[in-house]
Design a protein around this motif. Structure first.
Motif, short mmCIF file in Angstrom:
data_model
loop_
_atom_site.label_atom_id
_atom_site.label_comp_id
_atom_site.label_asym_id
_atom_site.label_seq_id
_atom_site.Cartn_x
_atom_site.Cartn_y
_atom_site.Cartn_z
N ARG A 1 0.81 -1.22 0.00
CA ARG A 1 0.00 0.00 0.00
C ARG A 1 0.84 1.28 0.00
O ARG A 1 0.44 2.29 -0.57
CB ARG A 1 -0.95 0.01 1.21
CG ARG A 1 -0.27 -0.11 2.56
CD ARG A 1 -1.27 0.07 3.69
NE ARG A 1 -1.82 1.42 3.69
CZ ARG A 1 -2.81 1.80 4.49
NH1 ARG A 1 -3.37 0.94 5.31
NH2 ARG A 1 -3.24 3.04 4.46
N LYS A 2 2.04 1.22 0.61
CA LYS A 2 2.88 2.44 0.65
C LYS A 2 3.43 2.79 -0.73
O LYS A 2 3.88 3.91 -0.95
CB LYS A 2 4.02 2.26 1.65
CG LYS A 2 5.11 1.30 1.23
CD LYS A 2 6.18 1.19 2.30
CE LYS A 2 7.32 0.27 1.86
NZ LYS A 2 8.02 0.78 0.69
N PRO B 1 -14.50 -0.71 -7.11
CA PRO B 1 -13.28 -1.42 -6.69
C PRO B 1 -13.56 -2.89 -6.40
O PRO B 1 -14.65 -3.24 -5.93
CB PRO B 1 -12.84 -0.66 -5.43
CG PRO B 1 -14.10 -0.05 -4.90
CD PRO B 1 -14.94 0.27 -6.10
N TRP B 2 -12.60 -3.72 -6.68
CA TRP B 2 -12.71 -5.16 -6.43
C TRP B 2 -11.72 -5.52 -5.33
O TRP B 2 -10.51 -5.36 -5.49
CB TRP B 2 -12.42 -5.92 -7.72
CG TRP B 2 -12.42 -7.42 -7.60
CD1 TRP B 2 -12.98 -8.17 -6.62
CD2 TRP B 2 -11.85 -8.35 -8.53
NE1 TRP B 2 -12.80 -9.50 -6.86
CE2 TRP B 2 -12.11 -9.64 -8.03
CE3 TRP B 2 -11.16 -8.20 -9.73
CZ2 TRP B 2 -11.68 -10.78 -8.69
CZ3 TRP B 2 -10.73 -9.34 -10.39
CH2 TRP B 2 -10.99 -10.62 -9.88
N PHE B 3 -12.22 -6.01 -4.21
CA PHE B 3 -11.38 -6.36 -3.07
C PHE B 3 -11.23 -7.87 -2.98
O PHE B 3 -12.22 -8.62 -3.13
CB PHE B 3 -12.00 -5.81 -1.78
CG PHE B 3 -12.09 -4.32 -1.73
CD1 PHE B 3 -11.00 -3.55 -1.37
CD2 PHE B 3 -13.28 -3.68 -2.05
CE1 PHE B 3 -11.08 -2.16 -1.34
CE2 PHE B 3 -13.38 -2.28 -2.02
CZ PHE B 3 -12.27 -1.54 -1.65
N VAL B 4 -10.01 -8.32 -2.75
CA VAL B 4 -9.74 -9.77 -2.59
C VAL B 4 -8.93 -9.98 -1.32
O VAL B 4 -8.12 -9.13 -0.94
CB VAL B 4 -8.99 -10.34 -3.81
CG1 VAL B 4 -9.81 -10.18 -5.08
CG2 VAL B 4 -7.63 -9.68 -3.97
N PRO B 5 -9.12 -11.13 -0.63
CA PRO B 5 -8.34 -11.41 0.58
C PRO B 5 -6.87 -11.66 0.24
O PRO B 5 -6.54 -12.18 -0.83
CB PRO B 5 -8.99 -12.68 1.13
CG PRO B 5 -10.30 -12.80 0.42
CD PRO B 5 -10.12 -12.15 -0.91
N VAL C 1 -6.11 -5.55 -2.41
CA VAL C 1 -5.90 -6.65 -1.47
C VAL C 1 -6.16 -6.14 -0.05
O VAL C 1 -5.64 -5.09 0.35
CB VAL C 1 -4.46 -7.19 -1.58
CG1 VAL C 1 -4.26 -8.37 -0.64
CG2 VAL C 1 -4.16 -7.60 -3.02
N VAL C 2 -6.96 -6.90 0.71
CA VAL C 2 -7.27 -6.54 2.09
C VAL C 2 -6.94 -7.70 3.01
O VAL C 2 -6.89 -8.86 2.57
CB VAL C 2 -8.76 -6.15 2.24
CG1 VAL C 2 -9.08 -4.89 1.44
CG2 VAL C 2 -9.67 -7.30 1.80
N LEU D 1 -6.82 -2.16 3.98
CA LEU D 1 -6.12 -2.20 2.71
C LEU D 1 -4.65 -2.57 2.91
O LEU D 1 -3.95 -1.98 3.73
CB LEU D 1 -6.21 -0.83 2.02
CG LEU D 1 -5.52 -0.70 0.66
CD1 LEU D 1 -6.21 -1.58 -0.37
CD2 LEU D 1 -5.51 0.75 0.21
N MET D 2 -4.20 -3.57 2.17
CA MET D 2 -2.81 -4.01 2.26
C MET D 2 -2.01 -3.68 1.00
O MET D 2 -0.81 -3.46 1.05
CB MET D 2 -2.74 -5.52 2.51
CG MET D 2 -3.29 -5.96 3.84
SD MET D 2 -3.02 -7.73 4.10
CE MET D 2 -1.23 -7.80 4.16
#
Length: 426
Positions: A213-214, A282-286, A308-309, A315-316
């Protein structure tokens, strides 16, 4: 008349030795034949290839029949040879028979046919398959009895002989074959890495290959449209996440092509553009999603970008189809990418590495085997082994390498110098 009988007995002995060679060579050919090539030939309609597939599909029955036939002709040949030599030399014939038959069996019934079979495995397997089919059928009742006795005997010692057990998975067998051919020079390093990358997809998680994320370029959706347009066009990326109120709150993903199309329709008047309407959902995936599953999801949804979460929904990072493809083919760069020298080998044999370089990329680039079970990046590995956040100038030695901390920003190790150690020092 007696000499005529001895002559025919000797002929039978040599015939039996030939049969022994046939069984020995057949066993080697069928076990050494390329199952992939045979399968391909069978798919193309080759009847003998289909027969080979059926034979090696039940290896216990096949090997049992071959061993039974091989031992039968060897014992019979030895018995007949002993009879002949006893008649000629008396009691000394037993010694002569032992020496002569051992030499003949080893040379002409074992080493010679097996050597030929190894060098011509596929061809010989296809040749002997029709004959072995009948051998297996004839000896089937006996081999089943032998198998029953063997299993019952081994079960006394609590040894599992389940036919469905496989020591190596299909992926492990493929990986081993690829590594073997690479060592023998038949597969170059780049091809080995690509083939290995495909096999690794199911073992990797999205969290291991994502962009952290950074390092994500994100845009505040509350900015003026002019600024958002300028930032999107200045970004080297095609898709840019939009956040509102706080960076964790991703409300959409803006695509540069959609923005350019909207600008064209508005004849360059940015005041007529609604950024939130242009943005896709947005599409979020584990982060624990396997890379193989994510690749299939990308293909199924025809979407190349996912956020990616973690298990708490925080948020990762993000993952793209390009990130997955790079795990197979290596780094993919285009004219808009910024070149980064993350791995810099030096003339003195050391390697200066950015702390964010993943262990997979480092191992692939340098042909090393640093473990990646406990950490994803090289900095993470050093921190895991040191059990602390190291200071600049500190040196650690583990896994056959010396690690020197070159640069650190706050709590992040940003550069290291790695030196391979001689085997005696590791």
């Amino acid at each position: 008349m007696e000499y005529l009988g001895l002559f025919w007995t000797v002929i039978v002995v040599f015939v039996l030795l030939g049969l022994s060679g046939f069984f020995s060579g057949s066993e080697t050919a069928l076990t050494a034949a390329s199952r992939a090539r045979i399968h391909r030939m069978a798919e193309d309609g080759d009847k003998r290839a289909k027969l080979v597939n059926r034979l090696i599909g039940d290896p216990e029955r096949l090997i049992g029949a071959i061993l039974l036939g091989n031992n039968l002709v060897n014992i019979l040949a030895s018995a007949l040879a002993t009879t002949v030599l006893l008649t000629v030399f008396g009691e000394a014939g037993v010694v002569y028979a032992t020496l002569i038959m051992t030499a003949l069996i080893v040379i002409f019934s074992e080493v010679l046919p097996k050597t030929y079979a190894i060098t011509n495995a596929d061809r010989m397997a296809l040749t002997v398959a029709p004959v072995l089919r009948w051998v297996v059928l004839v000896f089937a009742p006996i081999t089943r009895g032998v198998q029953f006795i063997v299993r019952r005997t081994l079960s006394i010692f609590n040894i599992n002989t389940d036919e469905t057990m496989h020591v190596l998975s299909a992926h492990d067998e493929l990986r081993g074959a690829i590594d073997l051919h690479h060592r023998e020079g038949a597969v170059v390093k780049r091809d080995r890495d690509m083939l290995g990358g495909i096999l690794d997809l199911a073992d990797l998680e999205v969290g291991e290959i994502m962009v952290h994320r950074k390092n994500i370029v994100m845009i505040d959706a509350n900015l003026p449209v002019e600024e958002i347009v300028a930032e999107v066009l200045a970004s080297p990326h095609t898709r840019v996440p939009l956040w509102q109120d706080e960076p964790e709150n991703i409300i959409g993903v803006i695509h540069a092509k959609d923005l350019a199309r909207a600008l064209s329709h508005a004849r360059g008047d940015v005041s007529q553009i609604s950024i939130t309407q242009l943005a896709s959902e947005p599409w979020f995936v584990p982060d624990t999603t396997s890379v193989q599953a994510q690749l299939n999801a990308f293909l199924r949804r025809k979407n190349h970008f996912a956020l990616v979460v973690d298990e708490y929904g925080a948020l990762m990072g993000l993952v793209t189809l390009e990130d997955i493809l790079e795990e197979i083919v290596g780094e993919i760069s285009d004219e808009h990418d910024v070149d980064r020298l993350d791995i810099r080998p030096k003339p003195d044999g050391t390697v200066v590495v950015n702390g964010s370089v993943t262990l997979r990329d480092l191992n692939r680039a340098m042909d090393w085997s640093l473990p990646d079970d406990e950490a994803t990046t090289i900095a993470g590995l050093v921190i895991h082994e040191a059990q602390t956040i190291p200071e600049v100038g500190q040196i650690f030695s583990f896994h056959g390498f010396r690690f020197e901390i070159v640069r650190r920003q706050r709590n992040q190790v940003t550069a290291l110098r790695i030196t391979p150690l001689p085997p005696s020092d590791s």
